[in-house]
Motif scaffolding. Structure first.
Motif, PDB file in Angstrom:
ATOM      1  N   VAL A 244       0.834  -1.189   0.000  1.00  0.00           N
ATOM      2  CA  VAL A 244       0.000   0.000   0.000  1.00  0.00           C
ATOM      3  C   VAL A 244       0.877   1.250   0.000  1.00  0.00           C
ATOM      4  N   GLY A 245       0.771   2.041  -1.066  1.00  0.00           N
ATOM      5  CA  GLY A 245       1.489   3.305  -1.118  1.00  0.00           C
ATOM      6  C   GLY A 245       2.981   3.208  -1.326  1.00  0.00           C
ATOM      7  N   LEU A 246       3.477   2.060  -1.802  1.00  0.00           N
ATOM      8  CA  LEU A 246       4.908   1.896  -2.028  1.00  0.00           C
ATOM      9  C   LEU A 246       5.175   1.444  -3.464  1.00  0.00           C
ATOM     10  N   PRO A 247       6.271   1.897  -4.061  1.00  0.00           N
ATOM     11  CA  PRO A 247       6.611   1.449  -5.414  1.00  0.00           C
ATOM     12  C   PRO A 247       7.118   0.014  -5.405  1.00  0.00           C
TER      13      PRO A 247
ATOM     14  N   PHE B 215       6.617   0.040 -11.030  1.00  0.00           N
ATOM     15  CA  PHE B 215       5.337   0.651 -10.711  1.00  0.00           C
ATOM     16  C   PHE B 215       5.513   1.657  -9.574  1.00  0.00           C
ATOM     17  N   ASP B 216       4.765   2.753  -9.678  1.00  0.00           N
ATOM     18  CA  ASP B 216       4.876   3.778  -8.647  1.00  0.00           C
ATOM     19  C   ASP B 216       4.022   3.413  -7.432  1.00  0.00           C
ATOM     20  N   ALA B 217       3.925   4.332  -6.486  1.00  0.00           N
ATOM     21  CA  ALA B 217       3.227   4.057  -5.237  1.00  0.00           C
ATOM     22  C   ALA B 217       1.731   3.848  -5.424  1.00  0.00           C
ATOM     23  N   ASN B 218       1.203   4.243  -6.590  1.00  0.00           N
ATOM     24  CA  ASN B 218      -0.211   4.027  -6.903  1.00  0.00           C
ATOM     25  C   ASN B 218      -0.409   2.837  -7.834  1.00  0.00           C
TER      26      ASN B 218
ATOM     27  N   LYS C 216      12.128   2.576   0.452  1.00  0.00           N
ATOM     28  CA  LYS C 216      10.851   1.908   0.646  1.00  0.00           C
ATOM     29  C   LYS C 216      10.356   1.356  -0.687  1.00  0.00           C
ATOM     30  N   GLY C 217      10.048   0.076  -0.711  1.00  0.00           N
ATOM     31  CA  GLY C 217       9.587  -0.566  -1.932  1.00  0.00           C
ATOM     32  C   GLY C 217      10.182  -1.957  -2.049  1.00  0.00           C
TER      33      GLY C 217
END
Length: 201
Positions: free
Chosen positions: A47-50, A64-67, A184-185
């Motif tokens: 959730v909310g992380l690339p 993929f981006d955070a969305n 983060k990711g």
């Protein structure tokens, strides 16, 4: 040209080629990559992380981006040996003593953690204990023709590393650093000798 300001429809078609230029002729998501992205969204695993999905059979990665929107795609170089597990203790072995069959890129879900290698170069650790990282393509050994390998359509050419994931420099700078510098990711590396269900659980 950078990703800044690109609209969503164009962003979904962006590919950084081995030379670092942008092209609309992106490699489509493989069945395994599509399944993985759907699983990530369905499980709300990140959730909310690339995140990155890497299909070893195609030697291709999608970011993929955070969305969970596609931010770019690129060919990559991988471990020369087929296999989904790192040899126990491989991270402790001098690189010169790593045997050909031990040069695997492990499958699984791993955090992408910013770090530096022994030369002080910025990298992203995939599996620190196994000394597997994602980094810019290095062409120190001219005979390996790593940049040339990235530019060919033969996936076999992309199997050349000791296990690390080599990414074109422009893509690394623009997309990977742009999304993962905060530490983060994650990266999902699809298995090539096991069913994808072994990853998505």
């Amino acid at each position: 040209m950078t990703l800044t300001g690109l609209n969503t429809s164009l962003l979904a078609a962006v590919l950084f080629t081995a030379s670092g230029s942008l092209s609309a002729q992106t490699q489509p998501l493989s069945d395994g990559a599509r399944q993985t992205v759907a699983w990530v969204k369905g499980q709300r695993d990140l959730v909310g992380l690339p995140f990155v999905v890497l299909d070893k059979r195609l030697a291709h990665a999608w970011v993929f981006d955070a969305n969970a929107r596609l931010a770019g795609a690129t060919p990559v170089l991988l471990g020369s040996a087929k296999g989904d597990d790192s040899v126990p203790g491989i991270g402790e072995k001098p690189i010169g003593s790593i045997l050909p069959h031990e040069r695997t890129t492990p499958a699984g879900r791993f955090p992408l953690e910013p770090g530096k290698n022994a030369k002080g170069e910025r990298i992203y650790w995939v599996d620190y204990d196994a000394a597997v990282s994602m980094h810019r393509v290095r062409s120190a050994n001219a005979s390996e023709r790593r940049l040339d390998r990235l530019a060919t359509s033969d996936v076999g050419d992309n199997r050349i590393s000791y296990g690390c994931i080599n990414v074109p420099e422009a893509f690394y700078n623009e997309v990977i650093d742009g999304l993962f510098a905060s530490g983060k990711g994650s990266i999902y590396i699809l298995p090539e000798t096991r069913p994808i269900s072994s990853l998505l659980k």
